[in-house]
Write a protein that holds these residues in place. Sequence first.
Motif, PDB file in Angstrom:
ATOM      1  N   SER A 143      22.658  58.960  18.162  1.00 43.71           N
ATOM      2  CA  SER A 143      21.574  57.983  18.068  1.00 43.71           C
ATOM      3  C   SER A 143      20.282  58.654  18.526  1.00 43.71           C
ATOM      4  O   SER A 143      20.280  59.823  18.925  1.00 43.71           O
ATOM      5  CB  SER A 143      21.871  56.751  18.934  1.00 43.71           C
ATOM      6  OG  SER A 143      21.965  57.117  20.306  1.00 43.71           O
ATOM      7  N   GLU A 145      16.681  57.762  20.895  1.00 42.99           N
ATOM      8  CA  GLU A 145      16.058  56.819  21.821  1.00 42.99           C
ATOM      9  C   GLU A 145      14.584  57.183  21.996  1.00 42.99           C
ATOM     10  O   GLU A 145      14.235  58.355  22.147  1.00 42.99           O
ATOM     11  CB  GLU A 145      16.754  56.842  23.177  1.00 42.99           C
ATOM     12  CG  GLU A 145      16.217  55.802  24.165  1.00 42.99           C
ATOM     13  CD  GLU A 145      16.989  55.801  25.479  1.00 42.99           C
ATOM     14  OE1 GLU A 145      16.447  56.305  26.471  1.00 42.99           O
ATOM     15  OE2 GLU A 145      18.132  55.299  25.485  1.00 42.99           O
ATOM     16  N   ARG A 156      12.104  50.846  26.138  1.00 43.04           N
ATOM     17  CA  ARG A 156      12.963  51.830  25.493  1.00 43.04           C
ATOM     18  C   ARG A 156      13.677  51.168  24.309  1.00 43.04           C
ATOM     19  O   ARG A 156      14.145  50.029  24.414  1.00 43.04           O
ATOM     20  CB  ARG A 156      13.990  52.392  26.478  1.00 43.04           C
ATOM     21  CG  ARG A 156      13.400  53.382  27.472  1.00 43.04           C
ATOM     22  CD  ARG A 156      14.487  53.997  28.334  1.00 43.04           C
ATOM     23  NE  ARG A 156      13.947  55.034  29.193  1.00 43.04           N
ATOM     24  CZ  ARG A 156      13.838  56.315  28.853  1.00 43.04           C
ATOM     25  NH1 ARG A 156      14.239  56.700  27.652  1.00 43.04           N
ATOM     26  NH2 ARG A 156      13.344  57.208  29.695  1.00 43.04           N
ATOM     27  N   ARG A 158      16.531  52.034  21.048  1.00 45.47           N
ATOM     28  CA  ARG A 158      17.539  52.964  20.548  1.00 45.47           C
ATOM     29  C   ARG A 158      17.940  52.548  19.127  1.00 45.47           C
ATOM     30  O   ARG A 158      18.070  51.360  18.820  1.00 45.47           O
ATOM     31  CB  ARG A 158      18.771  52.959  21.449  1.00 45.47           C
ATOM     32  CG  ARG A 158      19.821  54.002  21.064  1.00 45.47           C
ATOM     33  CD  ARG A 158      21.032  53.941  21.993  1.00 45.47           C
ATOM     34  NE  ARG A 158      20.659  54.311  23.340  1.00 45.47           N
ATOM     35  CZ  ARG A 158      20.599  55.572  23.783  1.00 45.47           C
ATOM     36  NH1 ARG A 158      20.869  56.561  22.953  1.00 45.47           N
ATOM     37  NH2 ARG A 158      20.281  55.830  25.027  1.00 45.47           N
TER      38      ARG A 158
END
Length: 512
Positions: A143, A145, A156, A158
């Motif tokens: 992934s 972020e 944040r 993701r």
Amino acid sequence: MAHNSTPTGRALDADVIVVGAGPTGLMLAAELRLGGARVILTEKLAEPTGQSRGLGFTARAMEVFDQRGLLPRFGDLETSPMGHFGGVQFDYTVLEGAHFGARGIPQSQTEAVLEGWATELGVDIRRGWEFTELAEGFEDGDSVEITVRAPDGAQRLRASYLVGCDGGHSLVRKAAGIEFAGYPATRAMYLADVVGCGLRPRFLGEIQPNGMVMAAPLGEGVDRIIVCPHGTPAEDRDRTLTFAEVADAWKHITGEDISHGSAEWVSSFTDATRQATEYRRGRVLLAGDAAHIHLPAGGQGLSVGVQDAANLGWKLAAVVRGDAPEGLLDTYHGERHPVGERLLANTRVQGAVFLGGEEAAPLREMFTDLIEFDDVKRYLAGRVSGLDIRYEVGGGDHPLLGQRIGHRRLVGAARETSTTELLHPGRSVLLDLVDDPDLRLAAADFRDRVTVVTASPKPADGADPLAGTAGVLVRPDGHVVWAAPDATGLADALRRWVGPPAADNGEADTAC
């Protein structure tokens, strides 16, 4: 189906985060949603600028909008057969189906149309959210972020993938460490929408000893001007440019005083020419100006960005759905990077012809002579319009392979449709043109992602590229990846461009 978490169990906020809500970012976000991906679109500006900037789009960009049913949202569109290359005018219709594009459409309107479409499709648009940081692991992790500066503090996010559509100074590109190779700016130029200046039109520009100027009426007393003085060094673009500076530059070139007028907005640009060496690094991709910048010539920048989005959107959506292998994303760089290279080359040539000063006069004279030849007109019209783009898709030597399928009316048993209408949902389309059950059988296990249509094309004027063709497989972006007189090779093409077959889900789709 979109993934909700990474293999390590960390929650995803979206399948894809797109940074930058200009035309490219909005188009990409909408294409992703059309393909079933969950999308967050972040934009550092709290509100759209409302600035007109680009004033239209090319013939190929019009086709891209049309294949999603968007053209009516722009209202009555005016196209012109007459265009130019480096300020040398010629008739683009010497190339079949070509024109100089839609004129007089301010970029603010294009953005409003695309934002409306994206919102309808369910894109999560977050204005006032500025990208600031990219976490490590995006190259080989599961992934990506990012950190953003939001109205209520740092956040944040993701996702499975991140796409930078955040312009020539792209923070996403810099954070990913992708090189922006090319040529630095050598001069500063200005553009503005001015009021009360009483200007005579200079649609194709006017070359004077001290520089070049353009002027075009936008309606309601507003004129768009472009001012390109010789010998003006590239400046810090973060500083505030004033109308007084633009007026001084205009007077320096033309001798006309426009300081009694005013400007709705002013901006500067340069002749910097750069391209990202990689359109994809791991889980980070680039599109639009984040991937390529150049001298604005022929309205190509916005249009090529929209085409980047159309090429990437369906591929990335298919990957995050789990329908296609990740390797499909490599075709994005493979197909669009060469287009970007050609864009940079043709705009550099146009800059040399148009802005080279007195020493470029022989070059302009030669171009004027060369453009009298139809083959030269066709070559240049294809370059600027984008109508000559042909991707390497393999699968044989049919003349349609790799090209975007043109608009054709199709007649089926139940109703009449068109190639353009069939692309509105953003799915691949298999055209069965001869009522061949073998074609439909080959596509039976792909019917969840492919619309199968049995229909005959209406007769076309001149040479018909569909003549002798039993079937055509068209990607969601309109490009042909298989065409043949029988079903040979269709199953391989479906696996390559659509993904592995699914379980039998019932009767195949038939659109007409």
